[in-house]
Design a protein around this motif. Structure first.
Motif, PDB file in Angstrom:
ATOM      1  N   SER A  89       0.866  -1.182   0.000  1.00  0.00           N
ATOM      2  CA  SER A  89       0.000   0.000   0.000  1.00  0.00           C
ATOM      3  C   SER A  89       0.900   1.230   0.000  1.00  0.00           C
ATOM      4  CB  SER A  89      -0.916  -0.003   1.224  1.00  0.00           C
ATOM      5  OG  SER A  89      -1.687   1.182   1.271  1.00  0.00           O
ATOM      6  N   LEU A  90       0.823   2.015  -1.090  1.00  0.00           N
ATOM      7  CA  LEU A  90       1.700   3.174  -1.267  1.00  0.00           C
ATOM      8  C   LEU A  90       0.873   4.451  -1.190  1.00  0.00           C
ATOM      9  CD1 LEU A  90       4.488   4.378  -2.050  1.00  0.00           C
ATOM     10  CD2 LEU A  90       3.795   4.106  -4.438  1.00  0.00           C
ATOM     11  N   ARG A  91       1.331   5.414  -0.384  1.00  0.00           N
ATOM     12  CA  ARG A  91       0.630   6.691  -0.225  1.00  0.00           C
ATOM     13  C   ARG A  91       1.541   7.842  -0.632  1.00  0.00           C
ATOM     14  NH1 ARG A  91      -1.001   4.700   5.250  1.00  0.00           N
ATOM     15  NH2 ARG A  91       0.526   6.168   6.085  1.00  0.00           N
ATOM     16  N   GLU A  92       0.973   8.788  -1.346  1.00  0.00           N
ATOM     17  CA  GLU A  92       1.699  10.005  -1.691  1.00  0.00           C
ATOM     18  C   GLU A  92       1.428  11.049  -0.607  1.00  0.00           C
ATOM     19  OE1 GLU A  92       2.219  13.057  -5.486  1.00  0.00           O
ATOM     20  OE2 GLU A  92       0.316  12.006  -5.177  1.00  0.00           O
ATOM     21  N   VAL A  93       2.485  11.575  -0.012  1.00  0.00           N
ATOM     22  CA  VAL A  93       2.345  12.524   1.101  1.00  0.00           C
ATOM     23  C   VAL A  93       3.288  13.693   0.882  1.00  0.00           C
ATOM     24  CG1 VAL A  93       1.667  10.744   2.763  1.00  0.00           C
ATOM     25  CG2 VAL A  93       4.087  11.306   2.471  1.00  0.00           C
ATOM     26  N   GLN A  94       2.959  14.797   1.545  1.00  0.00           N
ATOM     27  CA  GLN A  94       3.836  15.960   1.525  1.00  0.00           C
ATOM     28  C   GLN A  94       4.861  15.886   2.647  1.00  0.00           C
ATOM     29  OE1 GLN A  94       3.614  18.059  -1.020  1.00  0.00           O
ATOM     30  NE2 GLN A  94       1.893  16.824  -1.772  1.00  0.00           N
ATOM     31  N   THR A  95       4.450  15.295   3.782  1.00  0.00           N
ATOM     32  CA  THR A  95       5.347  15.115   4.932  1.00  0.00           C
ATOM     33  C   THR A  95       5.317  13.655   5.347  1.00  0.00           C
ATOM     34  OG1 THR A  95       4.873  17.367   5.685  1.00  0.00           O
ATOM     35  CG2 THR A  95       5.890  15.866   7.271  1.00  0.00           C
ATOM     36  N   LEU A  96       6.475  13.042   5.458  1.00  0.00           N
ATOM     37  CA  LEU A  96       6.556  11.636   5.812  1.00  0.00           C
ATOM     38  C   LEU A  96       6.169  11.420   7.268  1.00  0.00           C
ATOM     39  CD1 LEU A  96       9.942  10.739   4.082  1.00  0.00           C
ATOM     40  CD2 LEU A  96       7.631  10.393   3.189  1.00  0.00           C
ATOM     41  N   THR A  97       5.461  10.330   7.513  1.00  0.00           N
ATOM     42  CA  THR A  97       5.045   9.992   8.868  1.00  0.00           C
ATOM     43  C   THR A  97       6.251   9.608   9.709  1.00  0.00           C
ATOM     44  OG1 THR A  97       2.915   9.185   8.059  1.00  0.00           O
ATOM     45  CG2 THR A  97       3.591   8.448  10.247  1.00  0.00           C
ATOM     46  N   ALA A  98       6.329  10.163  10.920  1.00  0.00           N
ATOM     47  CA  ALA A  98       7.438   9.838  11.819  1.00  0.00           C
ATOM     48  C   ALA A  98       7.279   8.416  12.329  1.00  0.00           C
ATOM     49  CB  ALA A  98       7.471  10.817  12.988  1.00  0.00           C
ATOM     50  N   VAL A  99       8.347   7.665  12.263  1.00  0.00           N
ATOM     51  CA  VAL A  99       8.358   6.287  12.745  1.00  0.00           C
ATOM     52  C   VAL A  99       9.267   6.218  13.951  1.00  0.00           C
ATOM     53  CG1 VAL A  99       8.899   3.896  12.176  1.00  0.00           C
ATOM     54  CG2 VAL A  99       7.971   5.411  10.419  1.00  0.00           C
ATOM     55  N   SER A 100       8.766   5.620  15.030  1.00  0.00           N
ATOM     56  CA  SER A 100       9.532   5.546  16.278  1.00  0.00           C
ATOM     57  C   SER A 100      10.795   4.740  16.085  1.00  0.00           C
ATOM     58  CB  SER A 100       8.665   4.908  17.377  1.00  0.00           C
ATOM     59  OG  SER A 100       9.410   4.761  18.559  1.00  0.00           O
ATOM     60  N   ALA A 101      11.913   5.310  16.552  1.00  0.00           N
ATOM     61  CA  ALA A 101      13.203   4.617  16.462  1.00  0.00           C
ATOM     62  C   ALA A 101      13.575   3.934  17.771  1.00  0.00           C
ATOM     63  CB  ALA A 101      14.302   5.609  16.085  1.00  0.00           C
ATOM     64  N   GLY A 102      12.679   3.914  18.738  1.00  0.00           N
ATOM     65  CA  GLY A 102      12.966   3.280  20.021  1.00  0.00           C
ATOM     66  C   GLY A 102      11.947   3.724  21.060  1.00  0.00           C
ATOM     67  N   THR A 103      12.148   3.282  22.288  1.00  0.00           N
ATOM     68  CA  THR A 103      11.225   3.599  23.379  1.00  0.00           C
ATOM     69  C   THR A 103      11.859   4.504  24.425  1.00  0.00           C
ATOM     70  OG1 THR A 103      11.888   1.573  24.510  1.00  0.00           O
ATOM     71  CG2 THR A 103       9.976   1.431  23.060  1.00  0.00           C
ATOM     72  N   GLY A 104      13.128   4.910  24.219  1.00  0.00           N
ATOM     73  CA  GLY A 104      13.799   5.761  25.181  1.00  0.00           C
ATOM     74  C   GLY A 104      13.297   7.189  25.122  1.00  0.00           C
ATOM     75  N   PHE A 105      13.728   7.975  26.116  1.00  0.00           N
ATOM     76  CA  PHE A 105      13.282   9.363  26.199  1.00  0.00           C
ATOM     77  C   PHE A 105      13.760  10.167  24.992  1.00  0.00           C
ATOM     78  CE2 PHE A 105      14.033  13.768  27.650  1.00  0.00           C
ATOM     79  CZ  PHE A 105      12.714  14.107  27.955  1.00  0.00           C
ATOM     80  N   GLY A 106      15.003   9.941  24.567  1.00  0.00           N
ATOM     81  CA  GLY A 106      15.533  10.666  23.412  1.00  0.00           C
ATOM     82  C   GLY A 106      14.742  10.384  22.153  1.00  0.00           C
TER      83      GLY A 106
END
Length: 294
Positions: free
Chosen positions: A215-232
């Motif tokens: 499923s491919l979506r055309e967007v103007q801003t890419l959705t943020a994907v979590s890189a971990g569970t830490g505070f940073g």
């Protein structure tokens, strides 16, 4: 004197016992050193057994009938180029597009693909999809149909044997009743063979070609994907969400202004007229006040 001799005897006995203990400890050390190669040989045997079990496991994997599947949710800011890249990747992998569809207007278009790729290229194609564009989600799974496939093969072999025997009996049959009965049995046997052959061919296709649902979506801003569970990671994700929200808000305001420009123009004209009338009344009031003073 006796006491002295007794002390000397005890000292001599103590010395002999110490020498005996030293010799015993020396022999023990030698034995320990001799055991080292044995342990190494044992470790080598364990490694060999491990490698043999790994080889056996890979053989089982090769002989198993596995249906491999995966689904991707992708985003892109270059819709046309990404669609072309997906189709080219599928062709280069030796696969084909089972189905595809496009919807939406430019700037917010979506595409849905069902791609079939040879099973031996599954891992490579899975990695390539992850590198092509922004991945929102990716899942993969497998279904083991070895037992079903083996059962179909066994039933087919049994039916083939039955079919051959019925043909032999039909050649030897002399009575019309026997001939009709054998022909009916042959028809039923051939129907079951055709049905199982079709089912086996279906499993061969599912096993031979893995299925990718994209499923491919055309967007103007890419959705943020979590890189971990830490505070940073949470702070970075919140910042990305905030930037995306700000961009969407500004874009929405611009679109609202463009859509409502006639209303805004009328409001501007009305405001200008009101301001001029107010200035005119203020001047007139000042002139009347000066005339009264005079």
């Amino acid at each position: 004197m006796k006491r002295r001799w007794l002390c000397m005897v005890l000292a001599l006995l103590l010395l002999l016992s110490l020498v005996a203990c030293g010799a015993a400890s020396g022999s023990t050390g030698i034995t320990g050193d001799a055991e080292v190669p044995q342990r190494e040989n044992g470790a080598a045997a364990m490694d060999a057994a491990s490698s043999e079990s790994t080889a056996d496991f890979s053989t089982v994997r090769e002989n198993a009938k596995l249906i491999l599947s995966a689904d991707f949710t992708l985003e892109t800011q270059e819709y046309d180029a990404t669609c072309a890249a997906l189709e080219q990747m599928t062709a280069e992998a030796g696969g084909y597009i089972q189905s595809s569809g496009n919807a939406g207007e430019k700037g917010s278009r979506t595409a849905n693909y069902t791609l079939r790729v040879p099973q031996e290229r599954f891992e490579t194609f899975f990695a390539q999809l992850g590198e092509t564009c922004h991945v929102v989600s990716a899942n993969r799974w497998s279904e083991d149909v070895t037992e079903k496939y083996t059962d179909i093969e066994t039933r087919l072999a049994t039916l083939q044997t039955k079919h051959e025997r019925l043909l032999a009996l039909l050649d030897q049959a002399a009575k019309m009743e026997d001939i009709i009965s054998l022909e009916n049995a042959l028809a039923e046997c051939e129907y079951e063979i055709d049905s199982l052959t079709g089912e086996k061919r279906h499993y061969d296709d599912l096993v031979g070609f893995s299925t990718f649902t994209v499923s491919l979506r055309e967007v103007q801003t890419l959705t943020a994907v979590s890189a971990g569970t830490g505070f940073g990671a949470q702070v970075a994700q919140a910042a990305q969400h905030g930037l995306g929200g700000l961009t969407a808000t500004v874009r929405g305001l611009i679109l609202m202004v463009v859509m409502l420009w006639p209303v805004l123009m009328l409001l501007g004209i009305a405001g200008g007229v009101y301001w001029r009338v107010r200035i005119y009344r203020k001047k007139k009031a000042q002139q009347s006040a000066q005339s009264k003073k005079e």
